[in-house]
Motif scaffolding. Sequence first.
Motif, PDB file in Angstrom:
ATOM      1  N   UNK A  53       0.813  -1.202   0.000  1.00 48.76           N
ATOM      2  CA  UNK A  53       0.000   0.000   0.000  1.00 48.76           C
ATOM      3  C   UNK A  53       0.853   1.261   0.000  1.00 48.76           C
ATOM      4  N   UNK A  54       0.285   2.329  -0.503  1.00 45.00           N
ATOM      5  CA  UNK A  54       0.970   3.622  -0.583  1.00 45.00           C
ATOM      6  C   UNK A  54       0.491   4.506   0.562  1.00 45.00           C
ATOM      7  N   UNK A  55       1.409   5.084   1.298  1.00 46.39           N
ATOM      8  CA  UNK A  55       1.042   5.946   2.414  1.00 46.39           C
ATOM      9  C   UNK A  55       0.509   7.282   1.912  1.00 46.39           C
ATOM     10  N   UNK A  56      -0.277   7.934   2.753  1.00 46.91           N
ATOM     11  CA  UNK A  56      -0.877   9.211   2.368  1.00 46.91           C
ATOM     12  C   UNK A  56       0.176  10.289   2.167  1.00 46.91           C
ATOM     13  N   UNK A  57       1.332  10.132   2.803  1.00 47.70           N
ATOM     14  CA  UNK A  57       2.391  11.145   2.692  1.00 47.70           C
ATOM     15  C   UNK A  57       3.297  10.914   1.494  1.00 47.70           C
ATOM     16  N   UNK A  58       3.102   9.797   0.785  1.00 48.57           N
ATOM     17  CA  UNK A  58       3.928   9.469  -0.378  1.00 48.57           C
ATOM     18  C   UNK A  58       3.438  10.287  -1.570  1.00 48.57           C
ATOM     19  N   UNK A  59       4.100  11.418  -1.808  1.00 46.79           N
ATOM     20  CA  UNK A  59       3.663  12.314  -2.873  1.00 46.79           C
ATOM     21  C   UNK A  59       4.043  11.808  -4.255  1.00 46.79           C
ATOM     22  N   UNK A  60       5.176  11.084  -4.330  1.00 46.55           N
ATOM     23  CA  UNK A  60       5.638  10.583  -5.630  1.00 46.55           C
ATOM     24  C   UNK A  60       6.612   9.443  -5.361  1.00 46.55           C
ATOM     25  N   UNK A  61       6.286   8.257  -5.809  1.00 45.24           N
ATOM     26  CA  UNK A  61       7.176   7.126  -5.618  1.00 45.24           C
ATOM     27  C   UNK A  61       7.191   6.235  -6.840  1.00 45.24           C
ATOM     28  N   UNK A  62       8.366   5.692  -7.181  1.00 45.57           N
ATOM     29  CA  UNK A  62       8.468   4.735  -8.287  1.00 45.57           C
ATOM     30  C   UNK A  62       9.427   3.616  -7.894  1.00 45.57           C
ATOM     31  N   UNK A  63       9.164   2.423  -8.404  1.00 48.68           N
ATOM     32  CA  UNK A  63      10.022   1.276  -8.149  1.00 48.68           C
ATOM     33  C   UNK A  63       9.919   0.275  -9.279  1.00 48.68           C
ATOM     34  N   UNK A  64      10.644  -0.849  -9.135  1.00 49.33           N
ATOM     35  CA  UNK A  64      10.669  -1.869 -10.191  1.00 49.33           C
ATOM     36  C   UNK A  64      10.818  -3.240  -9.556  1.00 49.33           C
ATOM     37  N   UNK A  65      10.091  -4.224 -10.070  1.00 49.54           N
ATOM     38  CA  UNK A  65      10.205  -5.608  -9.629  1.00 49.54           C
ATOM     39  C   UNK A  65      10.810  -6.441 -10.742  1.00 49.54           C
ATOM     40  N   UNK A  66      11.948  -7.070 -10.471  1.00 48.38           N
ATOM     41  CA  UNK A  66      12.551  -7.948 -11.469  1.00 48.38           C
ATOM     42  C   UNK A  66      11.838  -9.284 -11.541  1.00 48.38           C
ATOM     43  N   UNK A  67      11.312  -9.758 -10.398  1.00 46.70           N
ATOM     44  CA  UNK A  67      10.603 -11.034 -10.424  1.00 46.70           C
ATOM     45  C   UNK A  67       9.310 -10.942 -11.235  1.00 46.70           C
ATOM     46  N   UNK A  68       8.707  -9.744 -11.236  1.00 52.74           N
ATOM     47  CA  UNK A  68       7.469  -9.547 -11.997  1.00 52.74           C
ATOM     48  C   UNK A  68       7.703  -8.817 -13.316  1.00 52.74           C
ATOM     49  N   UNK A  69       8.918  -8.307 -13.483  1.00 50.50           N
ATOM     50  CA  UNK A  69       9.296  -7.571 -14.689  1.00 50.50           C
ATOM     51  C   UNK A  69       8.324  -6.432 -14.984  1.00 50.50           C
TER      52      UNK A  69
END
Length: 492
Positions: free
Chosen positions: A425-441
């Motif tokens: 889940x994304x927190x209410x204070x997370x204004x902008x976040x990005x990531x990547x999963x290699x297992x899910x590509x």
Amino acid sequence: MTRRGTSKKLKNLRSAISALALGAGTALSFAPAAHADLPGADAQLTRAPYLSDATTTSVQVSWATTTQSHGSVRYGPIGNCAGTTATSATLGSPITVGTTREYANSVALTGLSANTGYCYRVYTASGTDLLATLATPSFTTPDSATSTAPFTFDVLGDTGETTNAGVDDGSLNVNQANVMSQIASSGARFVVQTGDNTHPGTSQTQYGDLNQTGVEMSSWFGPSYWTQPGMRIPLIGTVGNHSMTATYLSVWKQSALAAASGGVWGMVDYPSYLNSSPTSYPTSYYAFTTGGARFYMLDAAWGNSNTGDATGGSCGSHCAIYEQDAHAHWQDGVAEYEWLKADLAAHPSGPKFAFFHFPLHSDSASEPSDAFLSNVEQTLLGGGVDLVFNGHSHLYQRNSAGPGRIVSYVTGGGGADVHSVGENGCSATDAYGIGWSYSRNRGSACGAGTVPTDDAQVYHFLKVTVQGTSVTVAPTDSLGRTFDVQTYTVTP
């Protein structure tokens, strides 16, 4: 542009290292016996010279060689590069990279002036120029504490891994190489590293050299990595949970900055907390002022394997190291916490930035928010700190301000294997976040973040420009694309 679109340039990356690193705009002519992995360098050079501990009056130059001697540096202001010679009082320190014996050298250049360009070359005791036919590197010292001139610095976190596209086979980490290439041309006066220079641990082999490659080898000083910016941009940093050995301190000299602010840069003995083992860890906390802004380099880290009976509270086992760090560093009466409170009080005005490893707020499942730092966030907020920069979580995340909260950044995409954001889940204070999963590509995003379509979009650094009370943070990905650019008005 995708990472595949850069493959042609990457084929020539190593031969272009010199021009990228030195930035002198001078055409290079390579000797027939040029160094195999840094064309133009003498074959004795195994680590290209790199800068640390930059003050307005001094800087540390370090490098490594195949032979042991009293290393020396000839330096001076631009136009008189050999006006002064500084020679190490001791022989180069023996280190082992893989199975190879090498010798680490470090020399302090002193008598410098603020906001001034200098150039230098490194030599053996017998006078061999280790840069041979390479152009002479140059750097500019930090601005004085009272300067009002604009300046730029970069922030980088969680680097030094040989994993490429999720596969750790010891091949070139393309995204890290690109991040460091972008830093080399960013115009930064210095780089702040928020911890964990190398992964999964800290050793001379992992830091590596110009010649050797392999799994978990040369992930920092390989010719495509810190060799690029390191010769002309000083690195200032602090420890992370993967740098809990004396090797970190031997590689990165920051003693002048620590001494000037009454901080600590050295091995510290810690007693048992919650049945952890008494231990000695590299400890780093200090502060400096440049261009009117106060920089706080804090130690918020603890070794993964020494958690004793810590449970991590409601966060669980992922946060056991957070709990131990809180006992060691962030209780009333503990040296670092008392030092921080005193220094904040002694500098009541002006912009203030804080840098440390464990994140105040993070939507990473494996490296989540550190609730044990809530008192530290309140102390920083009450002390007038404007922005906080953290690492540890291998993603990008900007957290908004609010009651009891400072704007904080998680910048953990410097080269280590990146992770997803918002899996729980994304927190209410997370204004902008990005990531990547290699297992899910696939990519992931929180807040206003756009879901990445390539892991190259998650590997990044932060370019920060200070112009009086205006501070612009420009996250820049491994291919040079900026995103989530924000401008703040900070404490006058």
